[in-house]
Design a protein around this motif. Structure first.
Motif, PDB file in Angstrom:
ATOM      1  N   ILE A  65     117.031  46.654 -28.501  1.00 53.74           N
ATOM      2  CA  ILE A  65     116.521  47.768 -29.313  1.00 53.74           C
ATOM      3  C   ILE A  65     115.743  47.231 -30.511  1.00 53.74           C
ATOM      4  N   ARG A  66     116.315  46.244 -31.210  1.00 55.89           N
ATOM      5  CA  ARG A  66     115.638  45.690 -32.388  1.00 55.89           C
ATOM      6  C   ARG A  66     114.307  45.051 -32.023  1.00 55.89           C
ATOM      7  N   ARG A  67     114.268  44.388 -30.884  1.00 53.36           N
ATOM      8  CA  ARG A  67     113.011  43.763 -30.441  1.00 53.36           C
ATOM      9  C   ARG A  67     111.946  44.823 -30.182  1.00 53.36           C
ATOM     10  N   ALA A  68     112.339  45.927 -29.544  1.00 52.77           N
ATOM     11  CA  ALA A  68     111.379  47.006 -29.263  1.00 52.77           C
ATOM     12  C   ALA A  68     110.873  47.637 -30.562  1.00 52.77           C
ATOM     13  N   ILE A  69     111.761  47.788 -31.535  1.00 53.99           N
ATOM     14  CA  ILE A  69     111.355  48.347 -32.837  1.00 53.99           C
ATOM     15  C   ILE A  69     110.442  47.371 -33.555  1.00 53.99           C
ATOM     16  N   ALA A  70     110.795  46.077 -33.577  1.00 52.19           N
ATOM     17  CA  ALA A  70     109.986  45.069 -34.265  1.00 52.19           C
ATOM     18  C   ALA A  70     108.599  44.948 -33.656  1.00 52.19           C
ATOM     19  N   ASP A  71     108.503  45.145 -32.338  1.00 49.15           N
ATOM     20  CA  ASP A  71     107.203  45.046 -31.662  1.00 49.15           C
ATOM     21  C   ASP A  71     106.377  46.319 -31.791  1.00 49.15           C
ATOM     22  N   GLY A  72     106.921  47.347 -32.463  1.00 45.60           N
ATOM     23  CA  GLY A  72     106.169  48.576 -32.689  1.00 45.60           C
ATOM     24  C   GLY A  72     106.119  49.512 -31.499  1.00 45.60           C
ATOM     25  N   ILE A  73     106.959  49.272 -30.489  1.00 43.20           N
ATOM     26  CA  ILE A  73     106.976  50.163 -29.317  1.00 43.20           C
ATOM     27  C   ILE A  73     107.556  51.514 -29.698  1.00 43.20           C
ATOM     28  N   VAL A  74     108.603  51.491 -30.504  1.00 38.11           N
ATOM     29  CA  VAL A  74     109.268  52.714 -30.975  1.00 38.11           C
ATOM     30  C   VAL A  74     109.740  52.498 -32.408  1.00 38.11           C
ATOM     31  N   GLY A  75     110.062  53.601 -33.074  1.00 37.39           N
ATOM     32  CA  GLY A  75     110.817  53.548 -34.309  1.00 37.39           C
ATOM     33  C   GLY A  75     112.240  53.979 -34.006  1.00 37.39           C
ATOM     34  N   ARG A  76     113.146  53.677 -34.917  1.00 36.74           N
ATOM     35  CA  ARG A  76     114.538  54.060 -34.658  1.00 36.74           C
ATOM     36  C   ARG A  76     114.677  55.562 -34.447  1.00 36.74           C
ATOM     37  N   ALA A  77     113.887  56.348 -35.180  1.00 41.99           N
ATOM     38  CA  ALA A  77     113.977  57.805 -35.062  1.00 41.99           C
ATOM     39  C   ALA A  77     113.517  58.304 -33.696  1.00 41.99           C
ATOM     40  N   ASP A  78     112.801  57.468 -32.945  1.00 44.59           N
ATOM     41  CA  ASP A  78     112.320  57.859 -31.617  1.00 44.59           C
ATOM     42  C   ASP A  78     113.395  57.680 -30.547  1.00 44.59           C
ATOM     43  N   LEU A  79     114.473  57.003 -30.897  1.00 45.64           N
ATOM     44  CA  LEU A  79     115.487  56.648 -29.904  1.00 45.64           C
ATOM     45  C   LEU A  79     116.766  57.457 -30.067  1.00 45.64           C
ATOM     46  N   ASP A 129     123.915  48.873 -43.520  1.00 46.15           N
ATOM     47  CA  ASP A 129     124.214  49.954 -44.461  1.00 46.15           C
ATOM     48  C   ASP A 129     123.415  51.218 -44.142  1.00 46.15           C
ATOM     49  N   ASP A 130     122.265  51.048 -43.470  1.00 48.83           N
ATOM     50  CA  ASP A 130     121.426  52.194 -43.104  1.00 48.83           C
ATOM     51  C   ASP A 130     121.589  52.582 -41.634  1.00 48.83           C
ATOM     52  N   ALA A 131     122.444  51.885 -40.928  1.00 50.48           N
ATOM     53  CA  ALA A 131     122.570  52.113 -39.484  1.00 50.48           C
ATOM     54  C   ALA A 131     123.304  53.422 -39.193  1.00 50.48           C
ATOM     55  N   TYR A 132     122.913  54.035 -38.090  1.00 48.28           N
ATOM     56  CA  TYR A 132     123.624  55.223 -37.605  1.00 48.28           C
ATOM     57  C   TYR A 132     123.593  55.205 -36.083  1.00 48.28           C
ATOM     58  N   ILE A 133     124.478  55.964 -35.488  1.00 45.62           N
ATOM     59  CA  ILE A 133     124.566  56.085 -34.033  1.00 45.62           C
ATOM     60  C   ILE A 133     124.443  57.568 -33.694  1.00 45.62           C
ATOM     61  N   ASP A 134     123.603  57.888 -32.725  1.00 48.45           N
ATOM     62  CA  ASP A 134     123.361  59.304 -32.410  1.00 48.45           C
ATOM     63  C   ASP A 134     124.588  59.988 -31.834  1.00 48.45           C
ATOM     64  N   THR A 135     125.301  59.305 -30.943  1.00 51.22           N
ATOM     65  CA  THR A 135     126.529  59.874 -30.385  1.00 51.22           C
ATOM     66  C   THR A 135     127.523  58.759 -30.105  1.00 51.22           C
ATOM     67  N   VAL A 136     128.768  58.997 -30.472  1.00 50.13           N
ATOM     68  CA  VAL A 136     129.860  58.112 -30.062  1.00 50.13           C
ATOM     69  C   VAL A 136     130.794  58.904 -29.157  1.00 50.13           C
ATOM     70  N   ILE A 137     131.117  58.299 -28.039  1.00 49.90           N
ATOM     71  CA  ILE A 137     131.942  58.928 -27.005  1.00 49.90           C
ATOM     72  C   ILE A 137     133.279  58.195 -26.920  1.00 49.90           C
ATOM     73  N   ILE A 138     134.357  58.940 -26.805  1.00 54.11           N
ATOM     74  CA  ILE A 138     135.634  58.332 -26.428  1.00 54.11           C
ATOM     75  C   ILE A 138     135.549  58.016 -24.937  1.00 54.11           C
ATOM     76  N   HIS A 139     135.704  56.739 -24.602  1.00 51.08           N
ATOM     77  CA  HIS A 139     135.413  56.275 -23.243  1.00 51.08           C
ATOM     78  C   HIS A 139     136.292  56.943 -22.192  1.00 51.08           C
ATOM     79  N   SER A 140     137.512  57.228 -22.560  1.00 44.72           N
ATOM     80  CA  SER A 140     138.420  57.994 -21.701  1.00 44.72           C
ATOM     81  C   SER A 140     139.556  58.514 -22.564  1.00 44.72           C
ATOM     82  N   PRO A 141     140.155  59.629 -22.193  1.00 49.15           N
ATOM     83  CA  PRO A 141     141.294  60.114 -22.970  1.00 49.15           C
ATOM     84  C   PRO A 141     142.369  59.030 -23.075  1.00 49.15           C
ATOM     85  N   LEU A 142     143.058  58.990 -24.207  1.00 44.59           N
ATOM     86  CA  LEU A 142     144.120  58.023 -24.388  1.00 44.59           C
ATOM     87  C   LEU A 142     145.377  58.477 -23.646  1.00 44.59           C
ATOM     88  N   SER A 143     146.439  57.711 -23.727  1.00 42.00           N
ATOM     89  CA  SER A 143     147.613  57.980 -22.896  1.00 42.00           C
ATOM     90  C   SER A 143     148.312  59.289 -23.245  1.00 42.00           C
TER      91      SER A 143
END
Length: 310
Positions: A65-79, A129-143
């Motif tokens: 992801i960082r490589r694609a952003i650094a190369d100007g293919i996308v911005g973080r807001a595009d992903l 400090d500026d990082a964010y994640i669009d969605t975090v998923i619980i991979h499976s219900p816990l016990s």
């Protein structure tokens, strides 16, 4: 439906959209960075990973992801970037992003700290400090339900700024209803990611509940689990009319079930481009031949045991 969906607004005013195709990074191992970069360059604007070294290399996904952003293919807001908190039962005992003896709450905090570092948009570690994640998923219900709710509550503390949306994977309808209706949850699920296959009756009732509650259903194992459907007359009829591969036609028919995004983990760059082009090609077909499209879609619904009114 053919390009992206808007997720239900969570706390705050930050809006999120999810493309109909999400690039899946499971089992990509040392090729993860190169394949994520290639996928973004090919046109993918959504990436799915997990804080689970057993099956994912989240740090290498971040490198791509960082490589694609650094190369100007996308911005973080595009992903759209999505990861998972994976419970102890899903982890490699010798390699996990938290102390397995810690409380579920502390496990979640350690997992998210690791994910924010891995998925930051710049190489500089301070950019976390500026990082964010669009969605975090619980991979499976816990016990237990109590543990699942504990994990959910820990994730809620990050919404809407560090995490924009929450979801759950490998989820049953009763568990989903609990998360949606419980007075103990303040952030409701925006995403459910499940296997799409015959043994679960293609999640028909669960998908109906998702549509009623503004939840996007993400299908995975879509091609691998359904070879007979991919070979079906109905899928091949659509492929012939639109001049796309049967696999791409099958993907678009799954999308045609409404509010369904599809994980696509192909390693082939040409196939990436072909699959990404297919939704727009099918959209053109639906405009030119709406009756034929409805006939094909109705037949497809019949193949998976779903009535056209669902």
């Amino acid at each position: 439906m053919w390009e992206k969906y808007c997720l239900r607004p969570t706390q705050g005013t930050i809006s999120t959209s999810i493309p109909v195709f999400v690039y899946g990074t499971a089992w990509k191992k040392d090729r993860s960075a190169d394949l994520v970069y290639t996928a973004i360059k090919a046109g993918f604007r959504a990436v799915d990973t997990a804080a689970q070294p057993r099956h994912y290399q989240e740090n290498l996904v971040g490198d791509g992801i960082r490589r694609a952003i650094a190369d100007g293919i996308v911005g973080r807001a595009d992903l759209y970037v999505q990861t998972k908190y994976s419970p102890v039962s899903a982890q490699d005992p010798a390699n996990m992003p938290y102390d397995p003896s810690a409380t579920v709450t502390d496990q979640v905090h350690a997992s998210i700290k690791s994910s924010l570092h891995n998925l930051r948009s710049k190489v500089d570690p301070d950019s976390v400090d500026d990082a964010y994640i669009d969605t975090v998923i619980i991979h499976s219900p816990l016990s237990t339900l109590a543990q699942t709710l504990e994990a959910w509550h820990a994730l809620e503390t990050y919404v809407p700024h560090r995490i924009r949306n929450l979801g759950i994977s490998n989820c049953t309808l009763p568990m989903l209803k609990e998360l949606c209706t419980s007075s103990h949850t303040t952030v409701k699920p925006s995403v459910v990611q499940n296997r799409f296959h015959e043994d679960t009756l293609f999640d028909g009732p669960l998908r109906a509940f998702c549509r009623e509650n503004q939840i996007i259903y993400q299908s995975f194992w879509t091609l691998t689990a359904n070879p007979d459907l991919v070979r079906s007359r109905t899928v091949h009829q659509l492929a012939r009319h639109v001049k796309i591969s049967p696999a791409a036609a099958f993907y678009t028919l799954v999308m045609g079930l409404k509010d369904v995004a599809v994980l696509n983990g192909t390693k082939n760059e040409s196939r990436m481009k072909e699959d990404l082009a297919a939704p727009k090609q099918v959209e053109d077909f639906t405009r030119k031949q709406p009756d034929l499209w409805q006939q094909i879609l109705t037949e497809f619904r019949g193949l998976i045991g779903e009535s056209s009114t669902m």
